[in-house]
Design a protein around this motif. Structure first.
Motif, short mmCIF file in Angstrom:
data_model
loop_
_atom_site.label_atom_id
_atom_site.label_comp_id
_atom_site.label_asym_id
_atom_site.label_seq_id
_atom_site.Cartn_x
_atom_site.Cartn_y
_atom_site.Cartn_z
N ASP A 388 -51.24 25.32 -0.15
CA ASP A 388 -52.35 24.20 -1.09
C ASP A 388 -51.07 23.86 -1.92
OD1 ASP A 388 -55.12 24.93 -0.87
OD2 ASP A 388 -55.38 25.91 -2.54
N ILE A 389 -49.94 24.96 -2.42
CA ILE A 389 -48.85 24.41 -2.95
C ILE A 389 -48.07 22.95 -1.94
CG2 ILE A 389 -47.00 24.78 -3.62
CD1 ILE A 389 -47.87 27.71 -4.42
N ASN A 390 -47.83 23.10 -0.99
CA ASN A 390 -47.57 22.31 0.06
C ASN A 390 -48.14 21.35 0.53
OD1 ASN A 390 -45.27 23.71 0.70
ND2 ASN A 390 -45.51 24.10 2.38
N ALA A 391 -49.47 20.88 0.13
CA ALA A 391 -50.61 19.86 0.20
C ALA A 391 -50.34 19.08 -0.93
CB ALA A 391 -51.86 20.51 0.30
N TYR A 392 -50.38 19.85 -1.85
CA TYR A 392 -49.49 19.01 -3.50
C TYR A 392 -48.35 18.12 -2.84
CZ TYR A 392 -49.56 17.77 -7.95
OH TYR A 392 -48.62 17.46 -9.74
N GLY A 393 -48.02 18.67 -1.87
CA GLY A 393 -46.33 17.81 -2.23
C GLY A 393 -46.53 16.54 -0.92
N TYR A 394 -46.98 16.89 -0.74
CA TYR A 394 -47.31 16.21 0.75
C TYR A 394 -48.02 15.32 0.26
CZ TYR A 394 -45.12 18.57 4.42
OH TYR A 394 -43.84 19.11 5.53
N LYS A 395 -49.24 15.35 -0.67
CA LYS A 395 -49.79 14.23 -1.17
C LYS A 395 -49.38 12.99 -2.04
CE LYS A 395 -54.58 16.80 -0.32
NZ LYS A 395 -55.19 15.91 -0.14
N ARG A 396 -48.46 13.93 -3.00
CA ARG A 396 -47.33 12.77 -3.73
C ARG A 396 -47.16 11.94 -3.08
NH1 ARG A 396 -44.79 14.78 -7.74
NH2 ARG A 396 -42.95 13.24 -7.22
N PHE A 397 -46.72 11.62 -1.51
CA PHE A 397 -46.29 10.40 -1.17
C PHE A 397 -47.12 9.18 -0.69
CE2 PHE A 397 -43.12 13.97 0.97
CZ PHE A 397 -42.41 13.08 1.16
N VAL A 398 -48.00 9.30 -1.33
CA VAL A 398 -49.13 8.43 -1.35
C VAL A 398 -49.32 7.06 -2.34
CG1 VAL A 398 -51.59 7.94 -0.64
CG2 VAL A 398 -51.00 9.30 0.83
N LEU A 399 -48.65 8.05 -3.42
CA LEU A 399 -48.25 7.23 -4.87
C LEU A 399 -46.95 6.64 -4.04
CD1 LEU A 399 -49.79 9.65 -6.90
CD2 LEU A 399 -50.78 7.30 -7.02
N MET A 400 -46.46 7.51 -4.01
CA MET A 400 -44.70 6.67 -3.74
C MET A 400 -44.58 6.14 -3.27
SD MET A 400 -42.62 10.61 -4.42
CE MET A 400 -42.86 11.56 -3.14
N ASP A 401 -45.81 5.76 -1.74
CA ASP A 401 -45.25 5.00 -1.09
C ASP A 401 -45.72 4.16 -1.66
OD1 ASP A 401 -45.59 4.17 2.38
OD2 ASP A 401 -47.80 3.45 1.77
N ALA A 402 -47.63 3.43 -2.48
CA ALA A 402 -47.60 2.32 -3.02
C ALA A 402 -47.07 1.58 -3.84
CB ALA A 402 -48.85 3.19 -3.60
N PHE A 403 -46.07 2.69 -4.60
CA PHE A 403 -45.18 1.86 -5.79
C PHE A 403 -43.77 1.28 -5.60
CE2 PHE A 403 -46.67 6.26 -8.64
CZ PHE A 403 -47.74 5.25 -9.07
N ARG A 404 -43.33 1.81 -3.76
CA ARG A 404 -42.72 1.48 -3.30
C ARG A 404 -43.21 -0.05 -2.66
NH1 ARG A 404 -36.92 1.83 -3.96
NH2 ARG A 404 -37.50 3.79 -5.49
N ARG A 405 -44.01 -0.23 -1.97
CA ARG A 405 -44.38 -1.27 -1.34
C ARG A 405 -45.33 -2.51 -2.79
NH1 ARG A 405 -49.75 0.01 2.30
NH2 ARG A 405 -49.75 -2.08 2.24
N LEU A 406 -44.61 -2.10 -3.87
CA LEU A 406 -44.92 -2.53 -4.89
C LEU A 406 -44.10 -3.51 -5.27
CD1 LEU A 406 -47.15 -3.78 -6.89
CD2 LEU A 406 -46.38 -2.19 -8.28
#
Length: 676
Positions: A388-406
């Motif tokens: 679960d701790i690692n899943a939390y870390g991987y799920k963060r990438f979706v937000l970071m990807d969206a911010f970079r796309r913006l």
């Protein structure tokens, strides 16, 4: 095996040191008396304006006619800088300088604000000024920043603002961090054409009557124990049958308080933690240090305009010069952090809170104090939570990807920008996962704390109120040595958190660093990556403030306003997060008290917490992208040079990070749903 252990402990030490680097340098001794003022000043009988024979005047639109400094410009509130305006500068003026000081005694002058290299085109400073001139240090913490008045004595104190009209730029031969009032006065003594003063007075809240310091504290302040009048009866009762320096809690007419038992004239009394003492002004990114007799770090400081402004500016620099890989670098201690450990380390009496082995020392002492069965329970929890701790870390990438796309202008077809509600909803889901991890952790830690023997409690009690230097030096238990990296990091985290939870309070659990939220923009990489690869590297204490300030200076006024304006726009969400953390901490502490809480309550509160953070990161991403897209090539080159100067060939990672562990860039789920 020994090398592997040392590597893991080094990583732990660096990655949980979230608020900063080495301890701040001590302030200059008050006995260092500055030279006399370089010009003769004729005062007039109006507190809001002073002038001299040349007609050079200094005023403030925010200072009332009676000259009494509003509370928002002091440590009892936001600690803002006062807006200033001057006029009538002599012909030949080439620059200005501003100093704010207080004469505590003829041989004890305190300086709070040193600002020089102000262009001749500038004749006013707005409230909370940034990006103008060069800052020197202050007497309270020695950092390159403004420090608001925070006098501890009763009665009015006078604070003097002085503007100097100079015939040339001051020739200062030392770094800005070493420029105090005396240094600047010496540098301008032969180039000062005129000066003008503005006098203000302020009396600390609750300081007029010494007895009121314990019975009627100022809003947001804790009643004092030692040195602050007679403690209430409840404070003495809280230390009945306890040893000196033992943790204590009590409730009186002013609310609930926690602290340590201290000797008073009539016995031991609970001395609550005291906030906001002069000499302990810690602003931005975790650069202050805990001292005996008071707490340098508190939630008011962490959420102040100054601390948040410095942090946001630093975030902007990291994001606009970084990439997705550096954005992903994230301290593991930021997940499930409701245990007061950050408060413990930031206020360590021995000033060792940011030492690389602070967490190691707390964890090892805890693990050695626990039984083999209790340690086995922590290991079992780690094994069950790592995914679960690692899943939390991987799920963060979706937000970071969206911010970079913006920021790159890579929007999905038919969309015009980020969807605020979608960002908030996704952030809420992330925090609900954090809530599940936190709930399970609290459940087990509460069980272990309630199973402690008298001897085990005595061991912890002997650590409470003492700094790391006074804790025992112990070896790693045999049954912990063979754990793999992920499980060992988790177990060490649990152990350190268990002690801080045992020793702390709700107030400690609520506390966080200024950079605790909005963690998707690469600032942790910019701050920590050199220390990760070089154990001899000490993170500069003023890194966040200095680089954030320099970054703003590279922007035009409209660009800078988009960054600094985030301080005000995020205030409701930031306060919402503080309130949510308090409610979550209260719920989780029920396990420590031997009772149970409802997981759905925690889940609901965590969703609210995540939505607040979602709004903060949405606004940051939108404004950062807008500024970046308006930068000239020259501005981009200057900002990139700041990063390169700091990190060199480590400016950009080859891949990404799962927390602090380097990994190949993962396959990121489609982030189109975060746009509209």
């Amino acid at each position: 095996m020994r090398y592997k252990l040392l590597l893991i402990l080094t990583i732990l030490g660096m990655m949980f040191s979230a608020c900063g680097g080495a301890p701040a340098a001590p302030a200059e001794p008050a006995s260092n008396v500055p030279p006399a003022e370089p010009t003769t000043i004729v005062q007039i009988n109006q507190p809001v304006e002073n002038t001299n024979a040349s007609g050079f005047t200094l005023t403030s639109p925010d200072l009332p006619a009676d000259g009494r400094l509003p509370v928002e410009y002091t440590c009892d509130s936001d600690g803002s800088t006062l807006a200033l305006t001057w006029s009538g500068a002599p012909t030949g003026t080439q620059s200005y300088a501003v100093i704010m000081h207080h004469v505590a005694a003829p041989d004890d002058i305190h300086w709070y604000w040193v600002l020089y290299d102000i262009p001749t085109s500038v004749t006013s400073l707005p409230k909370n000024v940034s990006g103008i001139g060069t800052l020197g240090n202050n007497v309270n913490n020695g950092l390159v920043e403004y420090s608001p008045p925070c006098s501890q004595g009763p009665g009015d104190k006078e604070y003097i603002y002085t503007v100097y009209a100079l015939s040339a730029q001051p020739q200062v031969s030392v770094p800005a961090a070493e420029v105090n009032r005396a240094v600047l006065l010496d540098a301008i003594k032969d180039i000062t054409l005129a000066s003008a003063e503005l006098h203000a007075v302020y009396a600390r809240q609750g300081m007029d009557d010494p007895q009121a310091q314990s019975s009627q504290p100022a809003a947001g302040a804790q009643p004092q124990g030692q040195g602050g009048g007679t403690p209430p009866a409840e404070a003495f009762a809280a230390c009945n049958s306890k040893a000196e320096n033992s943790a204590c809690e009590f409730t009186d007419q002013n609310g609930s308080h926690s602290g340590v038992c201290k000797t008073e004239q009539t016995g031991l009394a609970c001395a609550p933690n005291r906030d906001g003492q002069e000499g302990q002004q810690a602003q931005g990114g975790g650069q202050g240090q805990g001292q005996q007799g008071g707490q340098a770090y508190n939630i008011e400081q962490a959420t102040s305009d100054k601390a948040q402004g410095m942090t946001i500016s630093y975030d902007a620099l990291a994001f606009m010069t970084g990439d997705l890989g550096s954005d992903s670098f994230f301290p593991p201690g930021k997940v499930a952090d409701f245990w007061g450990f950050q408060y413990l380390r930031d206020n360590d009496p021995s000033e060792m809170g940011h030492a690389g082995d602070f967490l190691t020392s707390a964890a090892m002492n805890t693990l050695n104090n626990l039984t083999a069965d209790q340690r086995a329970q922590l290991v079992a929890l780690a094994e069950s939570q790592v995914d679960d701790i690692n899943a939390y870390g991987y799920k963060r990438f979706v937000l970071m990807d969206a911010f970079r796309r913006l920021v790159d202008g890579d929007l999905p077809a038919g969309t015009t920008g980020l969807d605020k509600e979608a960002v908030k909803a996704y952030s809420a889901e992330l925090y609900q996962l954090d809530g599940q991890i936190s709930f399970e952790r609290a459940q087990l830690m509460g069980k272990i704390i309630n199973s402690l023997s008298i001897e085990q409690k005595a061991y912890f009690d002997a650590m409470v109120g003492k700094g790391m230097k006074e804790w025992n030096t112990v070896q790693e238990p045999e049954d912990i040595r063979g754990l793999d990296r992920d499980n060992k990091v988790a177990v060490m985290t649990y152990a350190a958190d268990l002690y801080s939870w045992y020793a702390g309070s709700v107030e400690a659990d609520v506390y966080f660093c200024p950079e605790r939220h909005g963690t998707y923009f690469g600032s942790f990489y910019l701050k920590d990556i050199k220390a990760m690869s070089d154990p001899t590297y000490s993170i500069p204490t003023n890194l966040t403030g200095d680089l954030g300030e320099v970054m703003l200076q590279k922007l035009n006024s409209e660009q800078a306003a988009l960054i600094t304006g985030l301080v005000d726009s995020q205030k409701p969400s930031l306060q919402g997060m503080v309130d949510a953390r308090e409610q979550i901490s209260i719920e989780l502490r029920k396990f420590k008290d031997g009772s149970a809480t409802n997981q759905s309550t925690v889940d609901t509160l965590m969703a609210q917490y995540g939505a607040y953070d979602g709004e903060v990161i949405y606004n940051m991403a939108v404004n950062f992208a807008s500024v970046y897209q308006s930068l000239t090539d020259a501005q981009k080159a200057e900002l990139t040079a700041l990063r390169t100067e700091l990190l060199g060939d480590q400016s950009h990672p080859d891949g990404a990070y799962l927390y602090s562990q380097a990994i190949p860039m993962p396959e990121i789920p489609n982030s189109d749903f975060l746009f509209k």
